[in-house]
Write an enzyme that holds these catalytic residues in place. Structure first.
Site, PDB file in Angstrom:
ATOM      1  N   ASP A  18      13.254  54.908  23.139  1.00 20.29           N
ATOM      2  CA  ASP A  18      14.407  55.756  22.830  1.00 20.29           C
ATOM      3  C   ASP A  18      15.495  54.857  22.279  1.00 20.29           C
ATOM      4  OD1 ASP A  18      16.919  57.298  23.208  1.00 20.29           O
ATOM      5  OD2 ASP A  18      15.601  58.724  24.232  1.00 20.29           O
ATOM      6  N   GLU A  70      26.474  60.814   3.298  1.00 23.40           N
ATOM      7  CA  GLU A  70      27.544  61.413   4.106  1.00 23.40           C
ATOM      8  C   GLU A  70      28.680  60.420   4.353  1.00 23.40           C
ATOM      9  OE1 GLU A  70      27.466  65.290   4.694  1.00 23.40           O
ATOM     10  OE2 GLU A  70      28.582  64.194   6.208  1.00 23.40           O
ATOM     11  N   TYR A  86      28.799  62.522  12.541  1.00 20.96           N
ATOM     12  CA  TYR A  86      27.557  61.928  12.036  1.00 20.96           C
ATOM     13  C   TYR A  86      27.862  60.846  11.000  1.00 20.96           C
ATOM     14  CZ  TYR A  86      23.386  61.605   9.051  1.00 20.96           C
ATOM     15  OH  TYR A  86      22.338  61.152   8.294  1.00 20.96           O
ATOM     16  N   LYS A 141      27.072  56.900  11.281  1.00 21.21           N
ATOM     17  CA  LYS A 141      26.211  56.226  10.294  1.00 21.21           C
ATOM     18  C   LYS A 141      26.922  55.039   9.654  1.00 21.21           C
ATOM     19  CE  LYS A 141      22.107  58.181   9.927  1.00 21.21           C
ATOM     20  NZ  LYS A 141      20.845  57.432  10.031  1.00 21.21           N
ATOM     21  N   HIS A 179      17.524  64.468   0.702  1.00 19.44           N
ATOM     22  CA  HIS A 179      16.143  64.620   0.224  1.00 19.44           C
ATOM     23  C   HIS A 179      15.435  65.609   1.136  1.00 19.44           C
ATOM     24  CE1 HIS A 179      16.743  60.951   2.581  1.00 19.44           C
ATOM     25  NE2 HIS A 179      15.600  61.244   3.170  1.00 19.44           N
TER      26      HIS A 179
HETATM   27  P1  NAP Z   1      14.997  64.232  11.077  1.00 16.14           P
HETATM   28  O1  NAP Z   1      13.884  65.022  10.496  1.00 16.14           O
HETATM   29  O2  NAP Z   1      16.131  64.944  11.731  1.00 16.14           O
HETATM   30  O3  NAP Z   1      14.349  63.215  12.133  1.00 16.14           O
HETATM   31  C1  NAP Z   1      15.143  62.533  13.064  1.00 16.14           C
HETATM   32  C2  NAP Z   1      14.235  61.734  13.982  1.00 16.14           C
HETATM   33  O4  NAP Z   1      15.046  61.008  14.930  1.00 16.14           O
HETATM   34  C3  NAP Z   1      13.266  62.583  14.808  1.00 16.14           C
HETATM   35  O5  NAP Z   1      11.988  61.984  14.735  1.00 16.14           O
HETATM   36  C4  NAP Z   1      13.825  62.477  16.231  1.00 16.14           C
HETATM   37  O6  NAP Z   1      12.820  62.519  17.214  1.00 16.14           O
HETATM   38  C5  NAP Z   1      14.395  61.072  16.201  1.00 16.14           C
HETATM   39  N1  NAP Z   1      15.342  60.839  17.281  1.00 16.14           N
HETATM   40  C6  NAP Z   1      16.462  61.545  17.583  1.00 16.14           C
HETATM   41  N2  NAP Z   1      17.068  61.008  18.655  1.00 16.14           N
HETATM   42  C7  NAP Z   1      16.323  59.933  19.052  1.00 16.14           C
HETATM   43  C8  NAP Z   1      16.436  58.970  20.088  1.00 16.14           C
HETATM   44  N3  NAP Z   1      17.437  59.001  20.987  1.00 16.14           N
HETATM   45  N4  NAP Z   1      15.503  58.000  20.167  1.00 16.14           N
HETATM   46  C9  NAP Z   1      14.467  57.946  19.303  1.00 16.14           C
HETATM   47  N5  NAP Z   1      14.296  58.853  18.298  1.00 16.14           N
HETATM   48  C10 NAP Z   1      15.217  59.820  18.169  1.00 16.14           C
HETATM   49  O7  NAP Z   1      15.633  63.265   9.965  1.00 16.14           O
HETATM   50  P2  NAP Z   1      15.081  62.886   8.501  1.00 16.14           P
HETATM   51  O8  NAP Z   1      15.525  63.925   7.545  1.00 16.14           O
HETATM   52  O9  NAP Z   1      13.656  62.514   8.599  1.00 16.14           O
HETATM   53  O10 NAP Z   1      15.969  61.603   8.192  1.00 16.14           O
HETATM   54  C11 NAP Z   1      15.543  60.300   8.589  1.00 16.14           C
HETATM   55  C12 NAP Z   1      16.759  59.397   8.695  1.00 16.14           C
HETATM   56  O11 NAP Z   1      17.417  59.334   7.436  1.00 16.14           O
HETATM   57  C13 NAP Z   1      17.820  59.859   9.679  1.00 16.14           C
HETATM   58  O12 NAP Z   1      18.401  58.722  10.256  1.00 16.14           O
HETATM   59  C14 NAP Z   1      18.845  60.576   8.814  1.00 16.14           C
HETATM   60  O13 NAP Z   1      20.111  60.550   9.423  1.00 16.14           O
HETATM   61  C15 NAP Z   1      18.783  59.719   7.564  1.00 16.14           C
HETATM   62  N6  NAP Z   1      19.109  60.405   6.312  1.00 16.14           N
HETATM   63  C16 NAP Z   1      18.463  61.548   5.968  1.00 16.14           C
HETATM   64  C17 NAP Z   1      18.730  62.150   4.749  1.00 16.14           C
HETATM   65  C18 NAP Z   1      18.018  63.419   4.323  1.00 16.14           C
HETATM   66  O14 NAP Z   1      18.476  64.045   3.368  1.00 16.14           O
HETATM   67  N7  NAP Z   1      16.910  63.772   4.953  1.00 16.14           N
HETATM   68  C19 NAP Z   1      19.663  61.564   3.875  1.00 16.14           C
HETATM   69  C20 NAP Z   1      20.280  60.374   4.252  1.00 16.14           C
HETATM   70  C21 NAP Z   1      19.977  59.784   5.463  1.00 16.14           C
HETATM   71  P3  NAP Z   1      12.557  63.790  18.196  1.00 16.14           P
HETATM   72  O15 NAP Z   1      11.335  64.420  17.672  1.00 16.14           O
HETATM   73  O16 NAP Z   1      12.325  63.165  19.502  1.00 16.14           O
HETATM   74  O17 NAP Z   1      13.772  64.668  18.156  1.00 16.14           O
HETATM   75  O1  G4F Z   2      21.385  71.034   4.749  1.00 11.09           O
HETATM   76  P1  G4F Z   2      22.607  70.493   5.379  1.00 11.09           P
HETATM   77  O2  G4F Z   2      22.761  70.697   6.846  1.00 11.09           O
HETATM   78  O3  G4F Z   2      22.677  68.972   4.962  1.00 11.09           O
HETATM   79  P2  G4F Z   2      23.890  67.920   4.929  1.00 11.09           P
HETATM   80  O4  G4F Z   2      25.021  68.355   5.771  1.00 11.09           O
HETATM   81  O5  G4F Z   2      24.175  67.632   3.497  1.00 11.09           O
HETATM   82  O6  G4F Z   2      23.225  66.661   5.627  1.00 11.09           O
HETATM   83  C1  G4F Z   2      21.923  66.202   5.261  1.00 11.09           C
HETATM   84  O7  G4F Z   2      22.047  65.278   4.203  1.00 11.09           O
HETATM   85  C2  G4F Z   2      22.747  64.066   4.537  1.00 11.09           C
HETATM   86  C3  G4F Z   2      22.795  63.193   3.270  1.00 11.09           C
HETATM   87  O8  G4F Z   2      23.904  63.557   2.488  1.00 11.09           O
HETATM   88  C4  G4F Z   2      21.997  63.380   5.649  1.00 11.09           C
HETATM   89  F1  G4F Z   2      22.594  62.190   5.942  1.00 11.09           F
HETATM   90  C5  G4F Z   2      21.956  64.280   6.875  1.00 11.09           C
HETATM   91  O9  G4F Z   2      21.187  63.646   7.886  1.00 11.09           O
HETATM   92  C6  G4F Z   2      21.266  65.596   6.491  1.00 11.09           C
HETATM   93  O10 G4F Z   2      19.917  65.312   6.218  1.00 11.09           O
HETATM   94  O11 G4F Z   2      23.902  71.134   4.681  1.00 11.09           O
HETATM   95  C7  G4F Z   2      24.102  71.073   3.292  1.00 11.09           C
HETATM   96  C8  G4F Z   2      25.277  71.951   2.935  1.00 11.09           C
HETATM   97  C9  G4F Z   2      26.538  71.691   3.766  1.00 11.09           C
HETATM   98  O12 G4F Z   2      27.634  71.694   2.914  1.00 11.09           O
HETATM   99  C10 G4F Z   2      26.607  72.875   4.717  1.00 11.09           C
HETATM  100  O13 G4F Z   2      27.930  73.228   5.111  1.00 11.09           O
HETATM  101  O14 G4F Z   2      24.923  73.308   3.180  1.00 11.09           O
HETATM  102  C11 G4F Z   2      26.016  73.950   3.823  1.00 11.09           C
HETATM  103  N1  G4F Z   2      25.493  75.118   4.545  1.00 11.09           N
HETATM  104  C12 G4F Z   2      25.843  76.423   4.297  1.00 11.09           C
HETATM  105  N2  G4F Z   2      25.213  77.237   5.148  1.00 11.09           N
HETATM  106  C13 G4F Z   2      24.634  75.113   5.574  1.00 11.09           C
HETATM  107  C14 G4F Z   2      24.455  76.440   5.956  1.00 11.09           C
HETATM  108  N3  G4F Z   2      23.999  74.095   6.180  1.00 11.09           N
HETATM  109  C15 G4F Z   2      23.161  74.396   7.202  1.00 11.09           C
HETATM  110  N4  G4F Z   2      22.501  73.379   7.813  1.00 11.09           N
HETATM  111  N5  G4F Z   2      22.959  75.699   7.617  1.00 11.09           N
HETATM  112  C16 G4F Z   2      23.586  76.759   7.029  1.00 11.09           C
HETATM  113  O15 G4F Z   2      23.396  77.907   7.416  1.00 11.09           O
END
Ligand code: NAP
Ligand code: G4F
Length: 331
Positions: A57, A128, A154, A158, A184
């Site tokens: 963890d 972010e 968040y 980060k 992504h």
């Molecule tokens: P995600 O689907 O939300 O996955 C998050 C992972 O973190 C899950 O496997 C979760 O495991 C694990 N986790 C949460 N709390 C933990 C803890 N205390 N100890 C160990 N593991 C823990 O995120 P993702 O979209 O794959 O993104 C991967 C990383 O890239 C994240 O750090 C995210 O913030 C960053 N990021 C994502 C995006 C994007 O657009 N996807 C963009 C920029 C940066 P559980 O199954 O146990 O909950």
């Molecule tokens: O899909 P979101 O929750 O993604 P957000 O906030 O952009 O964050 C994701 O991308 C980040 C990279 O820029 C990562 F670091 C982060 O871990 C995550 O993967 O929301 C996107 C947008 C926001 O502006 C939110 O206010 O969609 C808007 N939104 C409108 N209605 C909603 C909703 N978002 C969510 N989750 N749910 C809604 O119903």
């Protein structure tokens, strides 16, 4: 000899894609799983049997030391985080502990196990951290030198992870790189994120399983790419002779309304408005209005470029959810 990778966040979207990529390259892959009864364990065991799961963890430094000592990784990818921006406002202290201090816990585990020279480290930084404000955004979009101005617990957590990674690189010579990744997505995206929430609802509306979708703010714009493309960039960062920080983005930005438009078109609906209700519960105390990244450095130095474009991404997600939701109704 094959390389060994340790991936935190193996049960998440990026963990899935990265494990798939590293497996195709012949890596020995260890994935960190948390909790006594993590319901996602079985999914990883069934779909990715080549991943060896190890309990740890991010908030428990001793478990991370154990994971590194046991697996002796050549590369560590820290993908674990409380990653939902909206949720981070509800649970800011846990977000700081996991998404922020958790990074320090891993870096300390690398140092305390004497792995500074033998282990390369990837930190999942994020767009972010830029906050979507105009004053700090260069004309071509946020790049590695743009100023940070996070707008959520968040984003703030980060930013700590980002700087502590750079600090350990400078202080202890660890090959530690930060990927500043813009949004992504893909079929593996959690249902709590807006793109997957929309693609899944659109599929369900088409199949008569629901009649509308409730969303928050529809105006924000995001630089949306496909997760499968982005994990390739992560891997490339750790293959460089020198560590560094890289933006991965598409260089295009689209609103949530644009996403809705294309998603509903996939099921033959031209006017999506009657199917969308706004619900303040999904609004955030502070919003990131627009994200646009400039991936020039990654393209030049890493030879990385996204393959899937915006319309291809929306199509892929809706088609996947149509298939998934059709199967669910049969069983
Ligand atoms: P995600 O689907 O939300 O996955 C998050 C992972 O973190 C899950 O496997 C979760 O495991 C694990 N986790 C949460 N709390 C933990 C803890 N205390 N100890 C160990 N593991 C823990 O995120 P993702 O979209 O794959 O993104 C991967 C990383 O890239 C994240 O750090 C995210 O913030 C960053 N990021 C994502 C995006 C994007 O657009 N996807 C963009 C920029 C940066 P559980 O199954 O146990 O909950
Ligand atoms: O899909 P979101 O929750 O993604 P957000 O906030 O952009 O964050 C994701 O991308 C980040 C990279 O820029 C990562 F670091 C982060 O871990 C995550 O993967 O929301 C996107 C947008 C926001 O502006 C939110 O206010 O969609 C808007 N939104 C409108 N209605 C909603 C909703 N978002 C969510 N989750 N749910 C809604 O119903």
């Amino acid at each position: 000899m094959s390389k060994t990778a340790l991936i935190t966040g193996i049960t998440g979207q990026d963990g899935y894609h990265l494990a798939e990529l590293l497996n195709s390259k012949g890596y020995d892959i260890h994935g960190v799983i948390r909790g006594q009864q993590n319901p996602k364990r079985i999914r990883v065991e069934r779909e990715q049997p080549y991943v060896k799961l190890i309990e740890a963890d991010l908030t428990d430094p001793s478990s991370l030391i154990r994971a590194i000592t046991t697996t002796k990784p050549d590369e560590i990818y820290n993908l674990a985080a409380i990653s939902h921006v909206g949720y981070s406002f509800k649970d800011p202290i846990l977000t700081a502990e996991v998404t922020g201090k958790g990074v320090l816990n891993i870096l300390e585990a690398i140092r305390l196990t004497g792995s500074e020279k033998s282990t390369r480290f990837y930190q999942a930084s994020t767009s972010e951290m830029f906050g979507g404000l105009d004053y700090n955004r260069p004309g071509k979009g946020y790049d590695e030198n743009a100023l940070f101005h996070p707008r959520s617990p968040y984003g703030v957590a980060k930013l700590y992870g980002h700087w502590i990674t750079k600090n350990y690189r400078e202080s202890y010579g660890i090959h530690a790189s930060c990927g500043i990744l813009f949004n992504h997505e893909g079929p593996r995206r959690g249902l709590e994120f807006v793109t997957r929430k929309i693609s899944n609802a659109v599929a369900r509306i088409h199949l008569g399983k629901q009649n509308h979708i409730e969303l928050g703010n529809l105006d924000p714009k995001r630089d949306w790419g496909y997760a499968g493309d982005y994990v390739e960039g992560m891997w490339r960062m750790l293959q460089q002779d020198k560590p560094g920080d890289y933006v991965l983005a598409t260089g295009e930005t689209h609103s949530i309304q644009d996403f809705l438009e294309l998603a509903f078109k996939e099921i033959g609906i031209a006017d999506w408005k009657p199917y969308v209700k706004q619900n303040p519960a999904f609004m955030r105390p502070a919003e990131v209005d627009i994200l646009l990244g400039n991936p020039e450095k990654a393209e030049k130095v890493l030879g990385w470029k996204r393959k899937v474009d915006f319309s291809g991404l929306v199509k892929m997600m809706v088609q996947h959810d149509l298939e998934l939701e059709s199967e669910i109704s049969l069983t």
